[in-house]
Enzyme design. Structure first.
Site, PDB file in Angstrom:
ATOM      1  N   HIS A 119     -31.928 -13.877  18.561  1.00  0.00           N
ATOM      2  CA  HIS A 119     -30.589 -13.359  18.257  1.00  0.00           C
ATOM      3  C   HIS A 119     -30.740 -12.204  17.271  1.00  0.00           C
ATOM      4  CE1 HIS A 119     -26.521 -13.409  16.471  1.00  0.00           C
ATOM      5  NE2 HIS A 119     -26.117 -14.114  17.500  1.00  0.00           N
ATOM      6  N   ASP A 196     -34.675 -20.572  13.236  1.00  0.00           N
ATOM      7  CA  ASP A 196     -33.252 -20.329  13.486  1.00  0.00           C
ATOM      8  C   ASP A 196     -32.765 -21.496  14.343  1.00  0.00           C
ATOM      9  OD1 ASP A 196     -30.790 -19.634  14.528  1.00  0.00           O
ATOM     10  OD2 ASP A 196     -31.407 -17.668  15.266  1.00  0.00           O
ATOM     11  N   GLN A 199     -28.597 -22.968  17.412  1.00  0.00           N
ATOM     12  CA  GLN A 199     -28.264 -23.547  18.710  1.00  0.00           C
ATOM     13  C   GLN A 199     -28.908 -24.909  18.934  1.00  0.00           C
ATOM     14  OE1 GLN A 199     -26.001 -22.301  20.578  1.00  0.00           O
ATOM     15  NE2 GLN A 199     -25.802 -20.261  19.698  1.00  0.00           N
ATOM     16  N   LYS A 222     -20.658 -23.951  14.452  1.00  0.00           N
ATOM     17  CA  LYS A 222     -21.144 -24.282  15.786  1.00  0.00           C
ATOM     18  C   LYS A 222     -21.294 -25.792  15.979  1.00  0.00           C
ATOM     19  CE  LYS A 222     -23.805 -19.964  16.199  1.00  0.00           C
ATOM     20  NZ  LYS A 222     -23.028 -19.233  17.211  1.00  0.00           N
ATOM     21  N   CYS A 363     -25.477 -10.873  21.392  1.00  0.00           N
ATOM     22  CA  CYS A 363     -26.300 -10.515  20.231  1.00  0.00           C
ATOM     23  C   CYS A 363     -27.793 -10.687  20.527  1.00  0.00           C
ATOM     24  CB  CYS A 363     -25.903 -11.335  19.002  1.00  0.00           C
ATOM     25  SG  CYS A 363     -24.287 -10.943  18.338  1.00  0.00           S
TER      26      CYS A 363
END
Length: 406
Positions: A119, A196, A199, A222, A363
């Protein structure tokens, strides 16, 4: 998913109906999730019952708010398997990554290794660091099947590598990276590793101690929580490699006119008044997910993803990106309908059946360039989505294809 109807009743926005009576089918969960009543009420309760600052007041209501705030930290820390003092509250994943980018003490010859599937939030900060501090930035390749090219990554990581930074799950391909193996590779070369997890934390069990990573960032919005709150895990002891990039109140324990002494972890990285309501709301979101069980969340998404793959495979002209096996990916699918722009597909899904999906680069523009496409449509699923919604989605795509003559 047990009690799916009851779960859906907890989300007020799902009760909305369009003028034609069609309910909202929300497939944009990779961008942000919907919020249950429990989270909304937790935030509302803070403002109605406390609405004061934390850490600084000796009066009772401030002490109560402080306890609630730090209890929230403790619950969220347990959720990802770390100690409370290892969890720094940030605005979102982006701020967490930037905190590491500008907090690390970079030196001559340092290298950062990342991947092409990242991302922009895990790409732009490192480009800035590279220019500002003369650090070399290199990217590992992505295989045609949407998986990370681990052999290429292994060739890039070496004794000059200061940091490896990689997404746990690609927000376009859905690929679940083998973080444990990447961590092992980084540590064998005495490099730090940042994950990261924007997700992954909302969609599967994640334990930072099992992953053995040094840093891990995620966003609250999220995972059913409020916007403007997230978490950054900093492994105990590694904080000494970081200089707080932001200064102010709360992050210090002592101040003179010429110098200061840093506060303990995690407060040394939390200057100023924090997002108290956000932290409390995020803890309520974590409690909600814990009541369901993250294994159940993961299994529900696997079922939805398998159904969606089957539906898309039945439509000629659909191209899907990323691994084909639902076991190897999270609950999102990026695709294109041949000869039709992603924006038009997304607009018609909304017009025909009130289906919310995302279109564009998501992104991740360099990844789209690698895939040889201008954009893609992304459908992403969560705990309140149903198999019946997938069927409506399939029929809407068939209608788009039919009406556009494709």
């Amino acid at each position: 998913m047990k009690n799916l109807e009851k779960i859906r009743e907890d989300f007020p926005v799902l009760s909305r109906r369009r003028e034609d009576g069609k309910p909202l089918i929300y497939f944009d969960n990779a961008a942000t999730s919907l919020k249950p009543r429990q989270v909304i009420e937790a935030v509302k309760s803070y403002y109605e019952d406390y609405s004061v600052n934390v850490h600084r007041g000796v009066y009772r209501i401030s002490q109560e708010a402080t306890d609630l705030y730090e209890d929230s930290r403790a619950r969220i820390a347990r959720f990802i398997g770390c100690k409370p003092n290892e969890l720094v509250f940030v605005k979102n994943t982006t701020e967490g990554i930037n905190l590491i980018a500008y907090g690390l003490k970079w030196g001559p010859g340092d290298e950062i290794i990342s991947t092409v599937m990242e991302h922009h939030s895990n790409m732009i900060p490192w480009q800035i660091v590279s220019k500002r501090f003369g650090v070399k930035l290199r990217y590992a390749k992505v295989r045609p099947d949407g998986r990370l090219d681990f052999e290429d990554l292994a060739q890039l990581v070496g004794k000059r590598t200061r940091l490896v930074t990689v997404c746990h799950v690609s927000n376009v391909l859905g690929t679940i990276n083998d973080v444990r193996e990447i961590v092992k590779l980084a540590h064998e070369n005495d490099a730090l590793i940042l994950v990261d997890a924007a997700q992954s934390v909302p969609h599967m069990p994640v334990n930072v101690k099992d992953l053995d990573c040094d840093f891990l960032a995620f966003s609250g919005h999220k995972l059913l929580g409020p916007t403007g709150i997230g978490g950054l895990y900093i492994r105990e002891g590694v904080e000494e490699d970081l200089e707080p990039p932001f200064g102010g109140g709360e992050m210090i324990s002592h101040v003179e006119l010429e110098c200061y002494r840093l506060n303990d972890m995690p407060w040394r990285f939390e200057p100023g008044t924090p997002n108290i309501a956000g932290a409390i709301g995020l803890a309520a979101a974590v409690k909600y997910l814990e009541s369901i069980g993250m294994e159940s969340v993961r299994e529900h998404e696997r079922e939805l993803t398998a159904k969606a793959f089957q539906a898309l495979d039945d439509i000629d002209g659909i191209e899907i990106y990323g691994p084909r096996n639902p076991e190897d990916r999270c609950g999102l699918i990026a695709f294109n309908l041949r000869g039709v722009s992603g924006d038009l597909v997304a607009a018609l899904l909304d017009e025909f059946e009130n289906i919310a999906v995302r279109s564009g680069f998501h992104c991740a523009q360099p990844l789209h360039k690698l895939l040889g496409i201008q954009s893609s449509v992304r459908a992403s699923f969560y705990i309140y989505n149903t198999l019946e919604e997938i069927e409506v989605f399939e029929n809407a795509l068939k209608r788009i294809k039919r009406e556009l003559g494709k």
